[in-house]
Design an enzyme around this catalytic site. Structure first.
Site, PDB file in Angstrom:
ATOM      1  N   LYS A  69       0.805  -1.217   0.000  1.00  0.00           N
ATOM      2  CA  LYS A  69       0.000   0.000   0.000  1.00  0.00           C
ATOM      3  C   LYS A  69       0.842   1.274   0.000  1.00  0.00           C
ATOM      4  O   LYS A  69       0.337   2.358  -0.303  1.00  0.00           O
ATOM      5  CB  LYS A  69      -0.935   0.010   1.220  1.00  0.00           C
ATOM      6  CG  LYS A  69      -1.886  -1.185   1.271  1.00  0.00           C
ATOM      7  CD  LYS A  69      -2.752  -1.276   0.031  1.00  0.00           C
ATOM      8  CE  LYS A  69      -3.730  -2.437   0.122  1.00  0.00           C
ATOM      9  NZ  LYS A  69      -4.572  -2.565  -1.084  1.00  0.00           N
ATOM     10  N   GLU A  93      -5.868  -1.887 -10.739  1.00  0.00           N
ATOM     11  CA  GLU A  93      -6.830  -1.699 -11.815  1.00  0.00           C
ATOM     12  C   GLU A  93      -7.390  -0.282 -11.813  1.00  0.00           C
ATOM     13  O   GLU A  93      -8.063   0.124 -12.759  1.00  0.00           O
ATOM     14  CB  GLU A  93      -7.978  -2.697 -11.679  1.00  0.00           C
ATOM     15  CG  GLU A  93      -7.597  -4.139 -11.927  1.00  0.00           C
ATOM     16  CD  GLU A  93      -8.783  -5.076 -11.833  1.00  0.00           C
ATOM     17  OE1 GLU A  93      -8.904  -5.960 -12.698  1.00  0.00           O
ATOM     18  OE2 GLU A  93      -9.593  -4.934 -10.892  1.00  0.00           O
ATOM     19  N   LYS A 126       1.442   5.371  -5.094  1.00  0.00           N
ATOM     20  CA  LYS A 126       2.013   4.044  -5.309  1.00  0.00           C
ATOM     21  C   LYS A 126       2.829   4.019  -6.602  1.00  0.00           C
ATOM     22  O   LYS A 126       3.908   3.418  -6.670  1.00  0.00           O
ATOM     23  CB  LYS A 126       0.907   2.984  -5.383  1.00  0.00           C
ATOM     24  CG  LYS A 126       0.056   2.849  -4.131  1.00  0.00           C
ATOM     25  CD  LYS A 126      -0.885   1.658  -4.274  1.00  0.00           C
ATOM     26  CE  LYS A 126      -1.948   1.628  -3.203  1.00  0.00           C
ATOM     27  NZ  LYS A 126      -3.136   2.422  -3.548  1.00  0.00           N
TER      28      LYS A 126
END
Length: 217
Positions: A14, A165, A74
């Site tokens: 994360k 995604e 990220k």
């Protein structure tokens, strides 16, 4: 470690440590693992874009805006970011290129074996192109086989990873010129090393019990 240990230790990262970079030799191994990923009838309907530079990651992060802004950090803080793209159509040129490479690699003991392989691949690809008319969906399934291969491979190499995604494929396709090349972005993978804010690294892995997901017959 065994493959089971790698499966148990991997998690969706994360938050990455932006100061840590993956060594070149490990990236080279991961690229080869990904190149060897399985696909139905060896169709390989994919292309991979690997960003290792700040500029490259920033270009990918353009697709993490609005509802997808939670993935921007990220992308930007990962050591590398992988874009897995899917072909927009199954072309005879692509299928012939695969057959030629298989021939060069010594896959066929004779002409009949080559013809049989070609026939089998055409049977499946034509089924999805012309009968079921779900070629894009079928090809994306193959790309997700490559995704799973990459995630387990990364864990075996001591690399942390997260599949994503949540991005705007239209923006990313435009930024990377993918559609003009016959591809569209399907899923991203951030690669690097877990940072101090990676809360998921500290949580126990949770999956349904064996009895809930297996039926023995």
């Amino acid at each position: 470690m065994s493959i089971l240990q790698y499966a148990r230790k991997r998690h969706s990262t994360k938050a990455f440590d932006p100061t840590r970079k993956i060594p070149g030799e490990k990236i080279a191994e991961l690229r080869e693992v990904l190149r060897l990923a399985p696909s139905s009838v060896n169709s390989q309907p994919w292309h991979f874009i690997l960003a290792s530079t700040e500029d490259g990651k920033a270009r990918i992060a353009k697709a993490a805006q609005g509802n997808y802004a939670y993935n921007a950090a990220k992308i930007l803080n990962a050591s590398h970011v992988l874009v897995l793209a899917t072909r927009t159509e199954i072309t005879d040129t692509h299928l012939n290129a695969i057959l030629t490479r298989e021939d060069e690699d010594g896959r066929f003991i004779n002409a009949d074996a080559k013809a049989a392989t070609n026939g089998s691949r055409l049977s499946y690809s034509n089924l999805h192109r012309y009968d079921l008319k779900d070629a894009q969906h079928w090809m994306e399934k193959q790309v997700y086989l490559a995704l799973g291969t990459a995630l387990l491979g990364a864990s075996a190499l001591g690399i942390d990873a997260v599949p994503m995604e949540g991005f705007d494929a239209k923006i990313l396709d435009s930024e990377l010129g993918l559609r003009e090349k016959g591809f569209s972005s399907t899923v991203l993978v951030g690669l690097g090393y877990s940072g101090v804010e990676d809360f998921n690294a500290k949580l126990p892995k949770s999956r349904l019990a064996d009895a809930a997901i297996f039926t023995d017959i």
